[in-house]
Motif scaffolding. Structure first.
Motif, short mmCIF file in Angstrom:
data_model
loop_
_atom_site.label_atom_id
_atom_site.label_comp_id
_atom_site.label_asym_id
_atom_site.label_seq_id
_atom_site.Cartn_x
_atom_site.Cartn_y
_atom_site.Cartn_z
N UNK A 107 99.76 65.47 49.44
CA UNK A 107 99.44 65.66 50.84
C UNK A 107 99.42 67.11 51.29
N UNK A 108 100.05 67.98 50.54
CA UNK A 108 100.16 69.39 50.92
C UNK A 108 99.82 70.24 49.69
N UNK B 49 100.92 64.77 37.35
CA UNK B 49 99.79 63.88 37.09
C UNK B 49 98.99 63.67 38.38
N UNK B 50 99.68 63.46 39.47
CA UNK B 50 99.03 63.23 40.76
C UNK B 50 98.36 64.50 41.28
N UNK B 51 98.88 65.65 40.89
CA UNK B 51 98.26 66.91 41.32
C UNK B 51 96.83 67.03 40.83
N UNK B 52 96.50 66.36 39.72
CA UNK B 52 95.15 66.44 39.16
C UNK B 52 94.16 65.50 39.84
N UNK B 53 94.63 64.70 40.78
CA UNK B 53 93.73 63.80 41.51
C UNK B 53 94.45 62.54 41.92
N UNK C 284 101.47 61.46 49.21
CA UNK C 284 101.20 60.43 50.21
C UNK C 284 100.70 59.20 49.47
N UNK C 285 100.89 58.06 50.08
CA UNK C 285 100.42 56.80 49.51
C UNK C 285 99.52 56.11 50.53
N UNK C 286 98.44 55.54 50.02
CA UNK C 286 97.58 54.76 50.90
C UNK C 286 97.25 53.45 50.21
#
Length: 126
Positions: free
Chosen positions: A93-94, A44-48, A80-82
Motif C-alpha cells: 500500500x505504501x 514476494x508481494x513487493x514484486x506485484x 493491503x488486502x482486497x
C-alpha cells in the motif's frame, strides 16, 4: 570525535517531523519485519499483487500459517488486502515499504559479519 549517543545529530532532528515518535511503536514496527517468513512474503508481494494461494506456495508453508503472517502484515500497514470473489489479493500500500526493504538488505549486507557474530539477538526460530 565520535558522536555521543545522547546528543542529537542536528538541532532539527528528523524525528521532529514524524508524528509517531513513541519508541515502543517504532520497535513494534521493526518486530513485525523480524520474522523471516513475514519478510519473505513481503518481498514476494513487493514484486506485484499476489493471492493467498500464491503466497502459500512461495513461502512453502500451510495456508493457516500464511494467513496469520499476511494478517500481521496487513494489520501493521505493510500490505493491503482486497477481496476478489473468494480470493484475497495482497499488495503493497505504501511504496516506502520497498525502499525500507532495499535499505535493510543493503545495511544487513554491509554489516553481515557483525550480525552473524552478534549473540545478543538470537537467531529466529521460524
Amino acid at each position: 570525535m565520535p558522536q555521543r549517543l545522547d546528543t542529537p545529530i542536528s538541532s532539527a532532528s528528523a524525528a521532529d517531523d514524524i508524528p509517531c515518535t513513541h519508541l515502543d511503536t517504532v520497535a513494534k514496527f521493526f518486530r513485525a519485519l523480524a520474522d523471516p517468513t513475514r519478510l519473505k512474503l513481503l518481498e514476494f508481494i513487493l514484486r506485484g499483487e499476489r493471492t493467498s494461494a500464491e503466497c502459500v506456495e512461495h513461502a512453502g508453508i500451510s495456508q493457516p500459517r500464511a494467513s496469520v503472517h499476511l494478517s500481521c502484515l496487513v494489520d501493521c500497514g505493510y500490505v493491503t488486502a482486497r477481496r476478489d470473489g473468494k480470493k484475497l489479493r495482497y499488495s503493497v500500500g505504501d511504496p516506502r515499504v520497498a525502499d525500507l526493504v532495499v535499505l535493510a538488505r543493503s545495511l544487513a549486507a554491509d554489516n553481515a559479519t557483525a550480525l552473524t557474530c552478534c549473540t545478543r539477538i538470537p537467531d529466529s526460530q521460524d
